[in-house]
Design an enzyme around this catalytic site. Sequence first.
Site, PDB file in Angstrom:
ATOM      1  N   ASP A  65      -9.815  11.126   8.629  1.00  0.00           N
ATOM      2  CA  ASP A  65     -10.730  12.257   8.801  1.00  0.00           C
ATOM      3  C   ASP A  65     -12.192  11.828   8.709  1.00  0.00           C
ATOM      4  OD1 ASP A  65      -9.730  11.815   6.031  1.00  0.00           O
ATOM      5  OD2 ASP A  65     -11.265  13.273   5.487  1.00  0.00           O
ATOM      6  N   ASP A 114       2.045  -8.541   3.325  1.00  0.00           N
ATOM      7  CA  ASP A 114       0.837  -8.136   2.611  1.00  0.00           C
ATOM      8  C   ASP A 114      -0.194  -9.253   2.751  1.00  0.00           C
ATOM      9  OD1 ASP A 114       1.605 -10.147   0.891  1.00  0.00           O
ATOM     10  OD2 ASP A 114       2.164  -8.828  -0.752  1.00  0.00           O
ATOM     11  N   HIS A 120      -9.233  -1.388   4.657  1.00  0.00           N
ATOM     12  CA  HIS A 120     -10.147  -1.341   3.512  1.00  0.00           C
ATOM     13  C   HIS A 120     -10.362   0.143   3.228  1.00  0.00           C
ATOM     14  CE1 HIS A 120     -13.655  -1.592   0.998  1.00  0.00           C
ATOM     15  NE2 HIS A 120     -13.795  -2.902   1.159  1.00  0.00           N
ATOM     16  N   THR A 121      -9.675   0.651   2.212  1.00  0.00           N
ATOM     17  CA  THR A 121      -9.699   2.101   1.955  1.00  0.00           C
ATOM     18  C   THR A 121     -10.525   2.470   0.726  1.00  0.00           C
ATOM     19  OG1 THR A 121      -7.629   1.917   0.725  1.00  0.00           O
ATOM     20  CG2 THR A 121      -7.471   2.517   3.069  1.00  0.00           C
ATOM     21  N   LYS A 154     -13.612   2.491  10.648  1.00  0.00           N
ATOM     22  CA  LYS A 154     -12.338   3.020  11.124  1.00  0.00           C
ATOM     23  C   LYS A 154     -12.454   3.520  12.562  1.00  0.00           C
ATOM     24  CE  LYS A 154      -8.921   3.473   9.220  1.00  0.00           C
ATOM     25  NZ  LYS A 154      -7.738   2.566   9.178  1.00  0.00           N
ATOM     26  N   TYR A 189     -17.051   3.251   5.764  1.00  0.00           N
ATOM     27  CA  TYR A 189     -15.606   3.380   5.967  1.00  0.00           C
ATOM     28  C   TYR A 189     -15.311   4.113   7.273  1.00  0.00           C
ATOM     29  CZ  TYR A 189     -10.833   5.135   5.277  1.00  0.00           C
ATOM     30  OH  TYR A 189      -9.505   5.455   5.443  1.00  0.00           O
ATOM     31  N   GLY A 244       0.823  -1.196   0.000  1.00  0.00           N
ATOM     32  CA  GLY A 244       0.000   0.000   0.000  1.00  0.00           C
ATOM     33  C   GLY A 244       0.862   1.252   0.000  1.00  0.00           C
ATOM     34  N   GLN A 245       0.226   2.398  -0.140  1.00  0.00           N
ATOM     35  CA  GLN A 245       0.967   3.661  -0.232  1.00  0.00           C
ATOM     36  C   GLN A 245       1.833   3.901   1.003  1.00  0.00           C
ATOM     37  OE1 GLN A 245      -1.002   7.055  -2.589  1.00  0.00           O
ATOM     38  NE2 GLN A 245      -2.652   6.308  -1.309  1.00  0.00           N
ATOM     39  N   VAL A 246       1.236   3.746   2.184  1.00  0.00           N
ATOM     40  CA  VAL A 246       1.966   4.036   3.428  1.00  0.00           C
ATOM     41  C   VAL A 246       2.904   2.887   3.786  1.00  0.00           C
ATOM     42  CG1 VAL A 246       1.752   4.640   5.870  1.00  0.00           C
ATOM     43  CG2 VAL A 246       0.092   5.533   4.216  1.00  0.00           C
TER      44      VAL A 246
END
Length: 304
Positions: A107, A36, A66-67, A134, A130, A16-18
């Site tokens: 956020d 992963d 789960h983004t 979260k 989502y 993932g990105q992060v």
Amino acid sequence: MVAQAIPKILVTGKNGQVGFELQRSLAVLGEVIAVDREECDLSNPAAIRELVQRIRPDIIVNPAAHTAVDKAESEIELATALNATAPQVFAEEAARLGALLIHYSTDYVFDGNKDGWYVETDTPNPRSVYGKTKLAGELAVAAANPRYLIFRTSWVFGAHGGNFLKTMLKLMQTRDALSVVADQFGAPTAASLLADVTAQIIAQYLRSTDKASFAYGTYHLVASGETSWHGYASLVNEIAEQQGYTLKISSQDINAIPASDYPVPAPRPANSRLNTQKLQTTFGLTLPSWQHSVGQVMTLLKQA
């Protein structure tokens, strides 16, 4: 003198990105074991427990989630498993080991109706699956392990993976005009910034002689400043022109529209502005502007 053991750091979501950036930023701090979904299915609590008990990490860093915000509206069970249950299981296993758990949130735990910047003590009121899952993950982590850090962030982008910046850049090279939402506000935050700040705070944790009194808790972690999606797209266009991209549009071809003109399954917070004063003061950090981070990532993309 007894040599100090090299800390083991378990990182989830390595593709993932992060997660991708964390492997770089944390490499200097210890032995990084990055996984992963092929190595550990985070929708399976037993697999998570087996992984943690086998590796016995000193620190768990969990950016996996789960983004897919709109998909989550119809994938409630999977979103719950990844965003709520998995963090709880990681927290429980970390507590058994006396390990630090770092978890990332969003956020979207807020409804976006506040006039000013959200602080950590504002009452969450998520409006999407989502956001609700979260928030459930946040609450589960805090309940299961006192040694936790939760970093709420927003509008994540990077050179690796898919994101708004890369989508806009591609569209600007193929479309004659774009329409972008102008009445939702937040701070685009680079995955590399999240990873670098995480590494700096872990370094402080490793140096601390009294782990019991470390500044655990929930923090807002975003780049400084604010913009709209339209303002974000306009800066991408401006930098792309400066960097010599062949574009079909210029800034006047990027139309500002209200969110109501772009219906999506999951409601977005109109206000995603997160106040980061607590994090900057507690850990002695200064966060760069979102514009600086966008420029950095676009330079990397141009060089790739």
